[in-house]
Design a protein around this motif. Structure first.
Motif, PDB file in Angstrom:
ATOM      1  N   ALA A 130       0.816  -1.215   0.000  1.00  0.00           N
ATOM      2  CA  ALA A 130       0.000   0.000   0.000  1.00  0.00           C
ATOM      3  C   ALA A 130       0.850   1.266   0.000  1.00  0.00           C
ATOM      4  CB  ALA A 130      -0.928  -0.010   1.205  1.00  0.00           C
ATOM      5  N   ALA A 131       2.070   1.171   0.509  1.00  0.00           N
ATOM      6  CA  ALA A 131       2.960   2.331   0.536  1.00  0.00           C
ATOM      7  C   ALA A 131       3.797   2.469  -0.722  1.00  0.00           C
ATOM      8  CB  ALA A 131       3.875   2.234   1.761  1.00  0.00           C
ATOM      9  N   GLY A 132       3.615   1.551  -1.678  1.00  0.00           N
ATOM     10  CA  GLY A 132       4.370   1.604  -2.919  1.00  0.00           C
ATOM     11  C   GLY A 132       5.689   0.878  -2.886  1.00  0.00           C
ATOM     12  N   LEU A 133       6.015   0.219  -1.774  1.00  0.00           N
ATOM     13  CA  LEU A 133       7.279  -0.511  -1.677  1.00  0.00           C
ATOM     14  C   LEU A 133       7.197  -1.852  -2.397  1.00  0.00           C
ATOM     15  CD1 LEU A 133       8.027   0.163   2.093  1.00  0.00           C
ATOM     16  CD2 LEU A 133       9.304   1.077   0.138  1.00  0.00           C
ATOM     17  N   PRO A 134       8.255  -2.244  -3.093  1.00  0.00           N
ATOM     18  CA  PRO A 134       8.253  -3.555  -3.765  1.00  0.00           C
ATOM     19  C   PRO A 134       8.087  -4.691  -2.760  1.00  0.00           C
ATOM     20  CG  PRO A 134      10.054  -2.196  -4.564  1.00  0.00           C
ATOM     21  CD  PRO A 134       9.484  -1.484  -3.369  1.00  0.00           C
ATOM     22  N   THR A 135       7.249  -5.666  -3.097  1.00  0.00           N
ATOM     23  CA  THR A 135       6.971  -6.762  -2.166  1.00  0.00           C
ATOM     24  C   THR A 135       7.764  -8.024  -2.459  1.00  0.00           C
ATOM     25  OG1 THR A 135       5.077  -7.448  -3.515  1.00  0.00           O
ATOM     26  CG2 THR A 135       4.646  -5.937  -1.682  1.00  0.00           C
ATOM     27  N   GLY A 136       8.407  -8.111  -3.635  1.00  0.00           N
ATOM     28  CA  GLY A 136       9.237  -9.286  -3.911  1.00  0.00           C
ATOM     29  C   GLY A 136       8.846 -10.083  -5.129  1.00  0.00           C
ATOM     30  N   THR A 137       7.826  -9.626  -5.880  1.00  0.00           N
ATOM     31  CA  THR A 137       7.482 -10.294  -7.135  1.00  0.00           C
ATOM     32  C   THR A 137       7.593  -9.288  -8.279  1.00  0.00           C
ATOM     33  OG1 THR A 137       5.921 -11.752  -5.983  1.00  0.00           O
ATOM     34  CG2 THR A 137       5.763 -11.653  -8.367  1.00  0.00           C
ATOM     35  N   LEU A 138       8.310  -9.678  -9.320  1.00  0.00           N
ATOM     36  CA  LEU A 138       8.502  -8.848 -10.508  1.00  0.00           C
ATOM     37  C   LEU A 138       7.905  -9.571 -11.707  1.00  0.00           C
ATOM     38  CD1 LEU A 138      12.278  -7.978  -9.912  1.00  0.00           C
ATOM     39  CD2 LEU A 138      10.286  -6.669  -9.151  1.00  0.00           C
ATOM     40  N   HIS A 139       7.172  -8.842 -12.542  1.00  0.00           N
ATOM     41  CA  HIS A 139       6.498  -9.445 -13.676  1.00  0.00           C
ATOM     42  C   HIS A 139       7.129  -8.994 -15.003  1.00  0.00           C
ATOM     43  CE1 HIS A 139       3.451 -10.888 -10.959  1.00  0.00           C
ATOM     44  NE2 HIS A 139       3.061  -9.677 -10.636  1.00  0.00           N
ATOM     45  N   ASP A 140       7.317  -9.953 -15.899  1.00  0.00           N
ATOM     46  CA  ASP A 140       7.770  -9.714 -17.273  1.00  0.00           C
ATOM     47  C   ASP A 140       8.965  -8.766 -17.309  1.00  0.00           C
ATOM     48  OD1 ASP A 140       6.071 -11.387 -19.031  1.00  0.00           O
ATOM     49  OD2 ASP A 140       4.473 -10.331 -18.004  1.00  0.00           O
ATOM     50  N   GLY A 141       8.866  -7.627 -18.001  1.00  0.00           N
ATOM     51  CA  GLY A 141      10.026  -6.755 -18.181  1.00  0.00           C
ATOM     52  C   GLY A 141      10.630  -6.260 -16.891  1.00  0.00           C
ATOM     53  N   ALA A 142       9.838  -6.229 -15.802  1.00  0.00           N
ATOM     54  CA  ALA A 142      10.391  -5.809 -14.509  1.00  0.00           C
ATOM     55  C   ALA A 142      11.388  -6.823 -13.961  1.00  0.00           C
ATOM     56  CB  ALA A 142       9.258  -5.591 -13.509  1.00  0.00           C
ATOM     57  N   MET A 143      11.315  -8.067 -14.410  1.00  0.00           N
ATOM     58  CA  MET A 143      12.287  -9.067 -13.976  1.00  0.00           C
ATOM     59  C   MET A 143      13.713  -8.633 -14.337  1.00  0.00           C
ATOM     60  SD  MET A 143      10.164 -12.418 -15.260  1.00  0.00           S
ATOM     61  CE  MET A 143      11.488 -13.580 -14.987  1.00  0.00           C
ATOM     62  N   ARG A 144      13.823  -7.912 -15.436  1.00  0.00           N
ATOM     63  CA  ARG A 144      15.141  -7.498 -15.927  1.00  0.00           C
ATOM     64  C   ARG A 144      15.866  -6.608 -14.918  1.00  0.00           C
ATOM     65  NH1 ARG A 144      13.339  -6.410 -20.914  1.00  0.00           N
ATOM     66  NH2 ARG A 144      12.704  -4.340 -20.205  1.00  0.00           N
ATOM     67  N   LEU A 145      15.130  -5.903 -14.051  1.00  0.00           N
ATOM     68  CA  LEU A 145      15.756  -5.006 -13.078  1.00  0.00           C
ATOM     69  C   LEU A 145      16.735  -5.748 -12.176  1.00  0.00           C
ATOM     70  CD1 LEU A 145      12.529  -3.024 -12.096  1.00  0.00           C
ATOM     71  CD2 LEU A 145      14.380  -2.249 -13.604  1.00  0.00           C
ATOM     72  N   VAL A 146      16.397  -6.992 -11.829  1.00  0.00           N
ATOM     73  CA  VAL A 146      17.296  -7.821 -11.027  1.00  0.00           C
ATOM     74  C   VAL A 146      18.089  -8.783 -11.899  1.00  0.00           C
ATOM     75  CG1 VAL A 146      17.395  -9.616  -9.240  1.00  0.00           C
ATOM     76  CG2 VAL A 146      15.922  -7.618  -8.922  1.00  0.00           C
ATOM     77  N   ALA A 147      17.441  -9.319 -12.927  1.00  0.00           N
ATOM     78  CA  ALA A 147      18.100 -10.335 -13.756  1.00  0.00           C
ATOM     79  C   ALA A 147      19.386  -9.824 -14.383  1.00  0.00           C
ATOM     80  CB  ALA A 147      17.148 -10.813 -14.844  1.00  0.00           C
ATOM     81  N   ASP A 148      19.463  -8.514 -14.667  1.00  0.00           N
ATOM     82  CA  ASP A 148      20.681  -7.971 -15.259  1.00  0.00           C
ATOM     83  C   ASP A 148      21.886  -8.079 -14.327  1.00  0.00           C
ATOM     84  OD1 ASP A 148      19.533  -7.337 -17.671  1.00  0.00           O
ATOM     85  OD2 ASP A 148      19.146  -5.232 -17.175  1.00  0.00           O
ATOM     86  N   LEU A 149      21.639  -8.284 -13.026  1.00  0.00           N
ATOM     87  CA  LEU A 149      22.728  -8.410 -12.057  1.00  0.00           C
ATOM     88  C   LEU A 149      23.137  -9.860 -11.804  1.00  0.00           C
ATOM     89  CD1 LEU A 149      21.468  -5.882  -9.339  1.00  0.00           C
ATOM     90  CD2 LEU A 149      22.952  -5.426 -11.305  1.00  0.00           C
ATOM     91  N   VAL A 150      22.323 -10.789 -12.246  1.00  0.00           N
ATOM     92  CA  VAL A 150      22.582 -12.206 -11.963  1.00  0.00           C
ATOM     93  C   VAL A 150      23.819 -12.670 -12.722  1.00  0.00           C
ATOM     94  CG1 VAL A 150      21.675 -14.540 -12.239  1.00  0.00           C
ATOM     95  CG2 VAL A 150      20.166 -12.704 -11.463  1.00  0.00           C
ATOM     96  N   PRO A 151      24.752 -13.346 -12.060  1.00  0.00           N
ATOM     97  CA  PRO A 151      25.929 -13.860 -12.765  1.00  0.00           C
ATOM     98  C   PRO A 151      25.517 -14.795 -13.902  1.00  0.00           C
ATOM     99  CG  PRO A 151      26.195 -14.085 -10.390  1.00  0.00           C
ATOM    100  CD  PRO A 151      24.774 -13.688 -10.616  1.00  0.00           C
ATOM    101  N   ARG A 152      26.121 -14.619 -15.048  1.00  0.00           N
ATOM    102  CA  ARG A 152      25.790 -15.448 -16.203  1.00  0.00           C
ATOM    103  C   ARG A 152      26.353 -16.856 -16.025  1.00  0.00           C
ATOM    104  NH1 ARG A 152      22.520 -12.409 -16.343  1.00  0.00           N
ATOM    105  NH2 ARG A 152      22.344 -10.505 -17.570  1.00  0.00           N
ATOM    106  N   ALA A 153      25.563 -17.830 -16.410  1.00  0.00           N
ATOM    107  CA  ALA A 153      26.029 -19.214 -16.367  1.00  0.00           C
ATOM    108  C   ALA A 153      27.200 -19.378 -17.331  1.00  0.00           C
ATOM    109  CB  ALA A 153      24.895 -20.156 -16.750  1.00  0.00           C
ATOM    110  N   GLY A 154      28.212 -20.074 -16.885  1.00  0.00           N
ATOM    111  CA  GLY A 154      29.368 -20.321 -17.727  1.00  0.00           C
ATOM    112  C   GLY A 154      29.122 -21.445 -18.724  1.00  0.00           C
ATOM    113  N   ALA A 155      30.056 -21.621 -19.636  1.00  0.00           N
ATOM    114  CA  ALA A 155      29.897 -22.621 -20.691  1.00  0.00           C
ATOM    115  C   ALA A 155      29.728 -24.022 -20.129  1.00  0.00           C
ATOM    116  CB  ALA A 155      31.100 -22.567 -21.636  1.00  0.00           C
ATOM    117  N   ALA A 156      30.476 -24.350 -19.071  1.00  0.00           N
ATOM    118  CA  ALA A 156      30.382 -25.700 -18.505  1.00  0.00           C
ATOM    119  C   ALA A 156      29.014 -25.935 -17.880  1.00  0.00           C
ATOM    120  CB  ALA A 156      31.488 -25.916 -17.465  1.00  0.00           C
ATOM    121  N   GLU A 157      28.477 -24.924 -17.184  1.00  0.00           N
ATOM    122  CA  GLU A 157      27.174 -25.087 -16.557  1.00  0.00           C
ATOM    123  C   GLU A 157      26.072 -25.191 -17.611  1.00  0.00           C
ATOM    124  OE1 GLU A 157      24.504 -23.225 -12.893  1.00  0.00           O
ATOM    125  OE2 GLU A 157      25.981 -21.954 -13.900  1.00  0.00           O
TER     126      GLU A 157
END
Length: 575
Positions: A180-207
């Motif tokens: 209700a206060a506008g704070l993120p609650t922990g679920t991101l939908h579609d393009g909003a996922m990118r806000l965190v996903a861009d920080l996720v370490p990329r899987a390496g070739a072996a993985e």
């Protein structure tokens, strides 16, 4: 019935083998040589090509059918999820949290918590929270896409690292769940996922390689030998890594035993400038496959070392989100959602320009279209193409949850393939709690209209969208034929759904098998190589423990694959 002389490498005998070579539709035995079906016929006829070095498999009366394909799957993503924090199939919030806690026990203090596969119905209102996740992740950042990869569960550490707070605006193609206060609650939908996903370490070739091999083994265990990977490219908004080089290297090394068509990802933020990159990727995969023409749709049959088993001849265009998060593009608002109707992720003018260029370059178009507006927009784009490009491309629309009545006849008229994920066409909590209350009875009847399209002459192909849902074609066929899930997908003792979902949309067993065999092979431009057990065709075979043509339709889901052969090599099971 013999395609070539010489002794067979592999013989299947004493069975009921589905083949158009005999008027009955079945033969007793089949011989394989050099990865191709050498001959089909009676046990006695096939005995003539059986030598001392031939591997003979006694079927004991079991049914053998063409091995299955999958027209829409995220194979490497599925394999990776199975090796990471795997939440697939968990039914409650507490089960999901317990699984995350167990996974975190094996991580280092600075590691990311990665994996996913949670179902929306496990959480109140379909929305997990960072407050739930924080206590079990031990201060590590977490990014866990749900089973449809249109939402991600993240914790407070991940939101803080991404700088996502009450002041962060929703991106045009996504939404941040807020309190209700506008704070993120922990679920991101579609393009909003990118806000965190861009920080996720990329899987390496072996993985990534390990993910592909895990996926391939799983798919082979389900009788699958060929598929179209629906996202080959970095789709950070979906949490899917770029697997182009993974497939290329696996094919070059001879470990890719499936035949794969890669649907190159259309980045909706880059516009027409990316077409040169897509062309370069297609040409590179073509050179890897043995110097074929860049636009060719066929990399050949059984190949030395598997070099021709990966092609990149398709482009995936994601037009909208999903109904459960109100991001599927609808022509009228969702009920009780203050006018929300979703939105198109690609502007129709841009889409028409892109599809015109891509089709002219010989690419097949693979649309993600769930809402009725997305479906009609995809059909509009196809209608704008020259008729010859429509016929040659075999363009297909995947998912097709809602089709407005006025669009039903356009599929056949535009040579569009309807690529359904049939497991979704049933009553289940996600349908009953997160869809039907928000679309109303009229639009509820527009969902997954497989039977009507099939009877009207539209070509049907089936895919699983694994890891979003089960990759098992037998479970998917069970729903396509019965319009209810099988008991095998439920918990022990849990009753099967009582009421079939739109039962008039059911199809026959033979139509369901065809959608996973000849339908997929049509989409992948392989109908002259696979999908029928005939001399000269690729020896891709699945042997089942029950006869789908003899058992009651309600028992389809209790059937299992006991042996799979891919290009004449047994890749799963043994009899």
């Amino acid at each position: 019935m013999t395609a070539s002389d010489g002794r067979a490498d592999l013989v299947l005998t004493g069975g009921k083998i589905r083949s158009p070579a005999h008027p009955s539709g079945f033969v007793q035995a089949l011989a394989v040589r050099g990865g191709l079906i050498q001959s089909v016929g009676t046990d006695e006829e096939i005995r003539q090509v059986t030598g001392p070095r031939t591997r003979v498999v006694e079927l004991g009366g079991r049914l053998a059918v063409p091995a299955f394909g999958d027209a829409h799957v995220h194979a490497v993503a599925g394999g990776l999820e199975s090796l990471r924090c795997n939440l697939v199939g968990l039914r409650t919030r507490q089960e999901s949290l317990d699984a995350v806690a167990r996974y975190c026990a094996g991580l280092g203090p600075g590691d990311w918590v990665l994996g996913g596969g949670w179902t929306m119905s496990a959480f109140p209102g379909g929305l997990p929270t960072a407050a739930d996740l924080d206590p079990v992740t031990g201060g590590r950042p977490a990014f866990l896409p749900n089973r449809d990869h249109h939402s991600a569960w993240v914790n407070t550490v991940a939101l803080e690292r991404a700088g996502v707070d009450a002041r962060t605006l929703d991106p045009p193609d996504g939404r941040i769940e807020r309190d209700a206060a506008g704070l993120p609650t922990g679920t991101l939908h579609d393009g909003a996922m990118r806000l965190v996903a861009d920080l996720v370490p990329r899987a390496g070739a072996a993985e990534l390689r390990a993910g592909l091999l895990a996926a391939q083994a799983h798919l082979h265990s389900l009788g699958i030998t060929r598929f179209q990977d629906a996202c080959v490219g970095a789709a950070t908004e979906l949490g899917i890594p770029d697997v182009f080089d993974t497939y290329r290297q696996a094919a070059a090394d001879g470990v890719l035993t499936c035949h794969v068509v890669g649907a190159l990802w259309w980045d909706r933020n880059r516009g027409l400038g990316q077409i040169d990159d897509l062309l370069a990727r297609r040409e590179q995969a073509g050179r890897d496959a043995g110097g074929q023409d860049a636009g060719a749709q066929d990399a050949g049959g059984p190949d030395g070392g598997g070099r021709g088993r990966f092609r990149a001849t398709t482009v995936k265009l994601m037009l909208d989100g999903v109904c459960e998060t109100f991001t599927a593009a609808m022509s009228a608002p969702y009920l009780g959602r203050h006018g929300e109707r979703g939105r198109l992720f690609i502007d129709p003018e841009m889409l028409r320009a892109a599809t015109g260029r891509l089709a002219a370059e010989g690419f097949q178009l693979h649309f993600h279209a769930i809402g009725d507006l997305a479906v009609s927009t995809a059909l509009d784009a196809l209608e704008a193409l020259p008729a010859g490009q429509r016929r040659a491309g075999r363009h297909h629309l995947a998912h097709l949850q809602f089709i407005a009545p006025q669009d039903m006849g356009r599929f056949r008229a535009l040579d569009a393939v309807a690529n359904f994920q049939p497991l979704w066409a049933c009553n289940e909590p996600q349908m009953e709690e997160l869809t039907l209350p928000f679309v109303g009875p009229e639009r509820a009847a527009w969902q997954y209209l497989i039977g009507t399209l099939a009877r009207g002459g539209t070509r049907i192909a089936f895919g699983s969208d694994w890891p979003i849902s089960s990759a098992d074609p037998l479970q998917e066929m069970h729903v396509a034929v019965n319009r209810v899930k099988s008991q095998r997908l439920g918990r022990p003792g849990e009753p099967e759904c009582a009421d079939p979902f739109l039962p008039a949309q059911a199809i026959t067993v033979d139509e369901a098998i065809g959608a996973f065999t000849s339908g997929v092979d049509w989409v992948n431009h392989e109908e002259d190589q696979a999908g029928r057990l005939l001399p000269g065709m690729r020896a891709d075979v699945a042997v089942l423990d029950q006869d789908l043509y003899a058992i009651p339709p309600g028992d389809i889901g209790s059937t299992s694959v006991v042996l799979t052969a891919a290009s004449g090599q047994v890749v799963f099971g043994d009899l």
